[in-house]
Design a protein around this motif. Structure first.
Motif, PDB file in Angstrom:
ATOM      1  N   PHE A 111       0.732  -1.100  -0.038  1.00  0.00           N
ATOM      2  CA  PHE A 111       0.040  -0.087   0.100  1.00  0.00           C
ATOM      3  C   PHE A 111       0.872   1.229   0.065  1.00  0.00           C
ATOM      4  CE2 PHE A 111      -2.071   3.315   2.410  1.00  0.00           C
ATOM      5  CZ  PHE A 111      -3.143   3.563   1.602  1.00  0.00           C
ATOM      6  N   GLY A 112       1.876   1.343   1.006  1.00  0.00           N
ATOM      7  CA  GLY A 112       2.979   2.276   0.905  1.00  0.00           C
ATOM      8  C   GLY A 112       3.222   2.513  -0.524  1.00  0.00           C
ATOM      9  N   VAL A 113       3.843   1.649  -1.190  1.00  0.00           N
ATOM     10  CA  VAL A 113       4.726   1.776  -2.538  1.00  0.00           C
ATOM     11  C   VAL A 113       3.462   2.506  -3.435  1.00  0.00           C
ATOM     12  CG1 VAL A 113       5.058   0.642  -4.607  1.00  0.00           C
ATOM     13  CG2 VAL A 113       6.325   0.142  -2.181  1.00  0.00           C
TER      14      VAL A 113
ATOM     15  N   TYR B 204       0.430   4.170  -2.763  1.00  0.00           N
ATOM     16  CA  TYR B 204       0.233   5.742  -2.403  1.00  0.00           C
ATOM     17  C   TYR B 204       1.491   6.658  -2.412  1.00  0.00           C
ATOM     18  CZ  TYR B 204      -1.391   9.155   0.791  1.00  0.00           C
ATOM     19  OH  TYR B 204      -1.508  10.545   1.165  1.00  0.00           O
ATOM     20  N   GLY B 205       2.458   6.150  -2.136  1.00  0.00           N
ATOM     21  CA  GLY B 205       3.657   7.044  -2.264  1.00  0.00           C
ATOM     22  C   GLY B 205       4.088   7.509  -3.695  1.00  0.00           C
ATOM     23  N   TYR B 206       3.780   6.464  -4.552  1.00  0.00           N
ATOM     24  CA  TYR B 206       4.071   6.867  -6.147  1.00  0.00           C
ATOM     25  C   TYR B 206       3.066   8.128  -6.361  1.00  0.00           C
ATOM     26  CZ  TYR B 206       7.970   3.817  -7.312  1.00  0.00           C
ATOM     27  OH  TYR B 206       9.147   3.320  -7.694  1.00  0.00           O
TER      28      TYR B 206
ATOM     29  N   LEU C  25       3.301  11.429  -4.676  1.00  0.00           N
ATOM     30  CA  LEU C  25       4.610  12.162  -4.499  1.00  0.00           C
ATOM     31  C   LEU C  25       4.316  13.587  -5.345  1.00  0.00           C
ATOM     32  CD1 LEU C  25       7.576  12.621  -4.021  1.00  0.00           C
ATOM     33  CD2 LEU C  25       8.048  11.087  -6.125  1.00  0.00           C
TER      34      LEU C  25
END
Lengths: 274, 319
Positions: free
Chosen positions: A151-153, A155-157, A160
């Motif tokens: 999820f972090g990946v 969301y991060g992309y 950003l």
């Protein structure tokens, strides 16, 4: 997307470049491959260089990395930062070892290390520039990575570019409201302090904005049962149903393995150690 | 409840004397921490760091950003998220991803932030913020510096195989550590945090539906099973030290001990890999043992509300 602005290094350009990188809009071989195959491909090229000290093999792997960067159509921002980083690293090593009375042997040893690091970095650029957030997080999920990570990946992309834009706006707001120092001072230290102060101050609104954004996102996700859907095997299966390994994936992986083996064969035939 | 009074509108979802975070709230803290530290890192990536000679005088991290997160929210979840932000935003996207050593960096940063967040018991205390900021830098940088210095020290006892390099690494490593403590730990750690943490305390938590931390209260959403957690943390620390060694190994073999390599071949590398695998297994087993039976019975929404209300009533009676 004004591509002609490339020659001007502006924040706007960096933002566009980040969006292009994050969403893999440049095309290239790895964007049409299955994300799992891309990650396996990356794992091969990232681990192999650590198992050899043979300069011939490392040079071969470096060339392989360079070719994949070309095939993946890595953008100028990422590539530029990489080349600058590598270049500066080499310059500092030269200065450091000459300053302390080292000789060329030292430099060659460190050069070999940089060859190795460069090969790994180029493989990772090629792979991760070509994966959009959705695909990357699905691939991680299918390898049973913790779902917070996948999820972090994604969301991060996604967030950003928005966050960089927001920061830029806030920072410009501070620039407009705060008076620049009259005199730059020795080595422009007043200006540096001023900019540092603005960067720190900008984080206050950014903290509050992002907190609200995150809460909205998470609560919207939770109303759709996000946490349970991620950990429930049925939800996982539904989400990953579209992933298919195609002949292209197999072909690329096979070619890579053959080329890597070829590098090692070449290294065995013409071994060069420093 | 001494002198911290704040105003808010709307109901907070963490109630009671010892508030527990719900799953979405843990996710919120994790994601917020990740996003903010990622943003801070990408800004640093774009700004060129000034160098004086070969020493990087630039800011290695905006430590005040994750420090604020661990001081205001649950240190465990905030510390888990922040280093991931660095990896996701900068390393993956910018092609800086270096496999194993990323994991080492992640573990070091996690431990450093978690410990710093646990040290700060009162987010308004400037002394505690200073201690926390310097703790982060010291824990994060100390391990790698010590490993490198040990390598050099061992290298020095050997024949002077390569002249000049051991001294230069020793010098640069020590200087780099000092510069990091001053620039990242104090200038961009303690000083901004000293202002930012009290400024946000009581303002940011209600935005996320949480109650602000009250001085002296146990940390919300603390790591479960403290004893086991310590075991896991130590195992992680050892594992991360081995990662450091693996990283340093290449420089070592490449520069100092060419004969050593010829003698033992790659077998030593496999020993290091084995040690890492062993510590990973040990920490996984410890984690599994620690979390086993932690599953709580599902409490329905109505039950939860009733419980929260009962607790709130009890609090009123007490007060």
């Amino acid at each position: 997307m004004a591509r002609k602005q490339r020659d001007i290094l502006s924040v706007e350009w960096i933002k566009l470049e980040l969006i292009r990188t994050a969403y893999a809009t440049r095309g290239g071989l790895f964007t049409i491959m299955d994300p799992r195959a891309v990650i396996i491909w990356y794992a091969i090229l990232a681990f192999v260089p650590w198992f050899t000290h043979n300069v011939t093999v490392l040079a071969g792997l470096f060339v392989l990395g360079a070719i994949s960067v070309v095939i993946a159509r890595v953008g100028p921002l990422v590539l530029g930062l990489f080349i600058i980083g590598l270049g500066f690293e080499i310059i500092y090593l030269v200065i450091a070892s000459l300053m302390f009375g080292g000789n060329w042997e030292t430099l060659i040893a460190l050069g070999v290390l940089n060859l190795k690091l460069g090969a790994v970095s180029m493989a990772s650029m090629a792979a991760f520039v070509s994966l959009d957030p959705e695909k990357l997080s699905d691939a991680l999920l299918s390898f049973r990575a913790p779902h917070l990570l996948s999820f972090g990946v994604s969301y991060g992309y996604r967030m950003l570019p928005i966050m960089v834009e927001e920061f830029n706006t806030v920072f410009d707001g501070y620039r407009l409201r705060m008076m620049a120092p009259d005199k730059p001072g020795f080595l422009a230290w007043r200006t540096i302090v001023h900019w540092g102060k603005m960067a720190v101050l900008s984080f206050y609104p950014i903290f509050l904005n992002t907190a609200k954004n995150v809460r909205t996102t998470v609560e919207a996700l939770e109303t759709r049962g996000f946490t349970y859907a991620q950990s429930d095997p049925r939800g996982r299966k539904l989400r990953l149903a579209y992933l298919r390994i195609t002949p292209l994936d197999v072909a690329v992986l096979a070619t890579t393995i053959i080329l890597v083996v070829g590098c090692f064969w070449l290294g065995a035939a013409f071994p060069v150690y420093r | 409840m001494t002198n911290s009074h704040y105003e808010r509108a709307g109901a907070l979802r963490t109630a009671g004397v010892n508030p527990r975070l719900s799953t979405p709230q843990k996710l919120m803290v994790f994601v917020l921490s990740m996003a903010l530290f990622g943003l801070a890192n990408i800004i640093l990536e774009i700004i060129p760091g000034p160098h004086i000679g070969p020493v990087d005088m630039g800011v290695s991290n905006f430590i005040f950003v994750p420090l604020t997160m661990v001081a205001l929210f649950s240190p465990f979840w905030a510390a888990l998220g922040a280093p991931l932000g660095e990896i996701v935003f900068v390393d993956l996207l910018m092609g800086d991803f270096s496999g194993l050593s990323e994991l080492e960096g992640y573990l070091q940063m996690f431990l450093a932030l978690y410990i710093a967040g646990s040290i700060i018991r009162n987010p308004r205390s400037k002394v505690q913020i200073w201690v926390g900021a310097i703790t982060v830098i010291v824990i994060d940088k100390f391990l790698s510096a010590v490993v490198d210095l040990t390598k050099v020290w061992i290298g020095l006892e050997d024949a002077e195989f390569v002249e000049g390099l051991p001294e230069s690494i020793l010098f640069l490593e020590g200087l780099g550590f000092g510069v990091d403590v001053v620039i990242s730990g104090i200038l961009f750690g303690a000083i901004p945090a000293m202002w930012l943490i009290p400024a946000l305390h009581g303002k940011i938590e209600p935005l996320m539906g949480m109650r602000p931390r009250v001085p002296g209260e146990p940390v919300p959403g603390d790591a479960p099973r403290t004893g086991w957690f310590v075991v896991v943390a130590i195992a992680i620390a050892i594992g991360s030290a081995f990662f450091s060694f693996l990283e340093a190994w290449d420089i070592e073999v490449g520069v100092f001990e060419a004969e050593f390599l010829e003698q033992y071949g790659m077998s030593f590398l496999w020993v290091a890999f084995g040690a890492i695998a062993l510590t990973v297994v040990v920490s996984l087993v410890a984690y599994w043992l620690g979390t086993r039976g932690k599953e709580q019975p599902d409490v329905g929404a109505a039950d939860a509300v009733a419980k929260a209300e009962a607790e709130a009533r009890k609090e009123k009676v007490d007060a």
